[in-house]
Design an enzyme around this catalytic site. Structure first.
Site, PDB file in Angstrom:
ATOM      1  N   ASP A 297      47.439  28.588  39.965  1.00 17.36           N
ATOM      2  CA  ASP A 297      48.004  27.717  38.926  1.00 17.36           C
ATOM      3  C   ASP A 297      49.203  27.795  37.941  1.00 17.36           C
ATOM      4  OD1 ASP A 297      47.813  26.457  35.626  1.00 17.36           O
ATOM      5  OD2 ASP A 297      46.474  26.917  35.180  1.00 17.36           O
TER       6      ASP A 297
HETATM    7  C1  GLC Z   1      48.988  25.094  33.025  1.00 15.39           C
HETATM    8  C2  GLC Z   1      47.649  25.271  32.452  1.00 15.39           C
HETATM    9  C3  GLC Z   1      46.750  24.144  33.737  1.00 15.39           C
HETATM   10  C4  GLC Z   1      47.638  22.700  34.056  1.00 15.39           C
HETATM   11  C5  GLC Z   1      49.313  23.289  34.845  1.00 15.39           C
HETATM   12  C6  GLC Z   1      49.742  22.282  34.964  1.00 15.39           C
HETATM   13  O1  GLC Z   1      50.022  26.332  33.380  1.00 15.39           O
HETATM   14  O2  GLC Z   1      47.558  26.182  32.897  1.00 15.39           O
HETATM   15  O3  GLC Z   1      45.757  24.329  33.171  1.00 15.39           O
HETATM   16  O4  GLC Z   1      47.107  22.162  34.600  1.00 15.39           O
HETATM   17  O5  GLC Z   1      49.354  23.817  34.365  1.00 15.39           O
HETATM   18  O6  GLC Z   1      50.047  21.323  34.190  1.00 15.39           O
END
Ligand code: GLC
Length: 755
Positions: A297
């Site tokens: 993430d």
């Molecule tokens: C963020 C979120 C995740 C998401 C990612 C990309 O940090 O926690 O849910 O998919 O960014 O946007």
């Protein structure tokens, strides 16, 4: 001289041969099997190019908005074949442009484009915005959820995306957390079934078929019960809670075929998920047989250094993450080089890299991207927000609404009212689209006010009073609202929260003023923000019949309202057609049928508050105020009445056979309505403590007035298993209680214990 011309001849020959072989590169030959194409391509790749396939980057416009230098760096990396995928590509033109640039690279490997598609392809202008997940969960309608995600996949593919960062599979046990609206509630079975339906919808039987995308189940594992309700904060939960509550939805996504998983920001019991080899390799791959790939993430490999403090520098963090089982790095420039160094030094094997690259390339071949990576602009326009999809958004809007209270009954409102006041900070607001939505064309969104006006303004005088935004309600606007309330036949007061991160300028901002929920917006209290409660009190005091409509993504502690206002509608964030759905419910065009997928607590002091608690949870009471939830999981009223009778519980012959449960449900009122039939089981005496009830199955049925149906459930003995003192999954003999509606039955499993 002869020697020189010999060398020249060889060179010319070599050049001609390489030209010939370039036009015959096996990996570009679509008639060859995917595995063969992958192997051929991998043989041609340098180590850096391979690692490039594990390297994801933010799309061009987003980068440019941050700074031109990183955008230029990204483009140069793309031309060198060092980027395998993108997230947040702005639109289909940008998607096409990035594909074109990738074609300039040596091996011309097309990138995959990923985006968060949390309740539709909502980060895209003009897409269909469905109710947020907490609302979808309230419908208990997995078939419709699957259809919605098939539609979302079509919108994604038509606009150049191949990979949805969805479904979210966290079990929301703490409503302080801002992301409750993005998830499917507090029950592991409901979350599992919803998340699996999303995977099936997005990927279909084969994600390589037209109009399907790769699903990315997220996150492994968290994050619905952090120690303080804050996003990213540690989870500190027992092994038992992990296995009983948090792991089942992840396993359900593996079983549904989810091709990818995202790793959680948080740590669990002292181990950051991004360095957790037990989780990402031992459990996911070795035990559960997952054969796809995982993605970190945002910022999380880096966070092993500056957040969790388990790695001294980025190189150590990359080593930990990749060794633990992280396959793709989400965004950032500091990944390819350190990983290549680690491989050269022998700290990570090239075989480990090859495993990921094989999987990623295989998907690109399967998706047909080597043959045609582009999208046709017209097609996108035809599918985005098309009539069928909008109709589904409306239908899910209706089914997601939960009628919490209806004394009197105040609802449905009569069409013979002469006048109606519609007010409250969210009455004419786009908050009803929820989080993860870019600014959308205004005409695509029906607010509650617009829905009501469209439905009844030719029959009654609908007055709207704008009392100010969530945090802008003043004494004066409260007084005016109350004064106006005195003059009308009924009031619809729309209050709650706003999770929306975008405004008209297309800026996505966590810190947008008035944003009271959503990603990164946790709360230390759960009441209505600002002066909304004062507004409700003042209007309620006028004595005019009042309906409070809640628009919000997380449970709100509305004890005063629950005790003093006769009619309360929990609309959650009902999506782009939400205002229409709410209006239909308010005026009885649609009989509410949603059930709470999460418990609404009385206040923060009551947390944790969930329905599947262990038997001693409430043996004692709080000294001041009431103990127990305000509205429990499963609660939801209707405009009709249902009678449950003749509960039958029987074991199928011979040891180990399933348990059949059936019940007659009759619509005893005079309104057609859907009913959600919930089956709970209690393992009466067990070797370890078990919850007082656990949801084991559910069915949504439709009944006309006077109609009755027998609803059948089949429970396998495996569904009755528990984790014993040694954390072995066993089914214990003894009596099990079955609860359906207001009926209770029981059955007995004989000794010795069945497997
Ligand atoms: C963020 C979120 C995740 C998401 C990612 C990309 O940090 O926690 O849910 O998919 O960014 O946007």
């Amino acid at each position: 001289m002869r020697r020189r011309s010999g060398i020249a001849l060889t060179l010319i020959l070599f050049f001609l041969l390489s030209l010939l072989s370039a036009s015959q590169l096996s990996y570009l030959d679509p008639s060859l099997p995917v595995a063969e194409r992958v192997e051929d391509l991998m043989l041609r790749m340098t180590l850096e190019e391979k690692i490039g396939q594990m390297n994801q980057y933010l799309g061009l416009s987003f980068l440019e908005r941050e700074d031109q230098k990183s955008a230029d760096q990204m483009l140069s990396q793309l031309r060198q074949g060092l980027i395998g995928s993108f997230l947040m590509v702005a639109d289909l033109r940008e998607a096409n442009r990035l594909q074109e640039i990738a074609k300039q690279s040596r091996l011309k490997i097309p990138p995959l484009n990923a985006i968060d598609a949390i309740h539709g392809h909502c980060l895209y202008y003009g897409a269909t915005v469905y109710p947020t997940c907490i609302g979808m969960a309230s419908s208990f309608n997995t078939d419709l959820v699957e259809k919605i995600h098939a539609a979302t996949a079509r919108e994604l593919r038509a606009t150049g995306y191949h990979w949805a960062f969805f479904p979210y599979l966290s079990v929301s046990r703490d409503p302080r957390w801002g992301r409750v609206g993005e998830n499917f509630g507090e029950d592991p079975l409901l979350v599992s079934e919803m998340a699996a339906a999303c995977v099936r919808g997005l990927q279909g039987d084969d994600y390589a078929s037209p109009g399907r995308v790769l699903a990315c189940a997220k996150v492994l594992l968290g994050d619905g019960q952090s120690i303080n309700g804050l996003n990213l904060a540690p989870m500190d939960v027992s092994e038992r809670t992990l296995y009983e509550i948090f792991l089942p939805p992840a396993k359900a996504c593996v079983d549904a075929g989810a091709r990818t998983f995202m790793v959680a920001h948080n740590e669990i019991n002292g181990i950051p998920c991004h360095s957790n080899a037990w989780l990402l390799t031992g459990l996911l791959r070795e035990q559960w047989g997952f054969a796809g790939y995982t993605i970190s993430d945002w910022g999380d490999i880096e966070r092993l250094v500056d957040g969790h403090k388990v790695a001294v520098d980025q190189k150590a963090a990359v080593r930990m993450a990749v060794s633990a089982g992280v396959d793709v790095h989400m965004h950032g420039s500091d990944f390819v080089e350190p990983l290549a160094e680690l491989v050269r030094e022998g700290a990570i094997s090239e075989g480990r890299i090859d495993r990921t690259v094989r999987a990623v390339l295989g998907d690109k071949f399967k998706l047909g991207l080597f043959e045609d990576p582009y999208v046709d602009e017209r097609k996108g326009g035809e599918i985005l927000g098309c009539e069928d999809h909008i109709e589904m958004a409306l239908e899910m809007g209706r089914q997601s609404i939960v009628l919490l209270k209806n004394d009197g009954p105040v609802l449905p409102l009569s069409r013979n009212l002469k006048s109606l006041l519609v007010t409250g900070p969210l009455a004419d607001s786009n908050a009803l689209v929820g989080d993860w939505v870019h600014a959308q064309p205004d005409k695509n969104i029906v607010t509650v006010l617009e829905g009501i006006e469209a439905l009844v303004s030719n029959q009654m005088k609908v007055e709207y009073f704008n009392c100010g935004n969530l945090l802008e309600i003043t004494d004066q606007s409260i007084d005016t609202a109350a004064a106006k309330a005195r003059l009308v036949d009924a009031v619809v007061l729309v209050v709650g929260g706003n999770d929306n991160r975008s405004d008209e300028s297309w800026e996505l901002r966590f810190d947008r003023p008035n944003r009271s929920g959503g990603e990164n917006v946790a709360r230390s209290s759960l009441g209505l923000v600002g002066r909304q409660l004062d507004l409700v009190r003042a209007v309620q005091a006028t004595g005019t019949p009042l309906v409070v409509v809640l628009v919000n993504g997380r449970p709100l502690a509305i004890e005063w309202i629950a005790e003093n206002v006769a009619a309360i509608v929990e609309a959650w964030q009902p999506g782009m057609q939400g205002g229409k759905a709410v209006a239909e419910v308010l005026f009885g065009e649609y009989s509410p049928s949603g059930r709470l997928p999460i418990t609404i607590p009385r206040g923060v002091g009551h947390l944790l508050s969930f329905y599947n608690y262990r038997p001693t949870t409430y043996l004692r009471k709080y000294k001041y105020g009431k103990t127990g939830p305000l509205f429990e999981f499963g609660h939801g009223l209707s405009y009709t009445t249902f009678e449950y009778r003749e509960l039958q519980v029987s074991r199928e012959l011979s040891g180990g056979g399933p348990v059949n449960v059936s019940v007659e449900v009759r619509n005893t009122g005079d309104v057609a309505s859907d009913e959600i039939v919930l089956l709970f089981v209690n393992d009466v005496v067990s070797s370890v403590t078990t919850p007082v009830r656990k949801l084991k199955s559910f069915k949504r049925i439709h009944l006309e007035p006077g109609e009755q149906k027998r609803v059948h459930f089949r429970l396998s003995t495996d569904q009755l298993a528990l984790y014993d003192v040694n954390m072995r999954r066993v089914v214990e003999p003894g009596v099990f209680e079955v609860m359906v509606g207001d009926l209770r039955g029981e059955f007995e499993l004989e000794s010795p214990p069945l497997r």
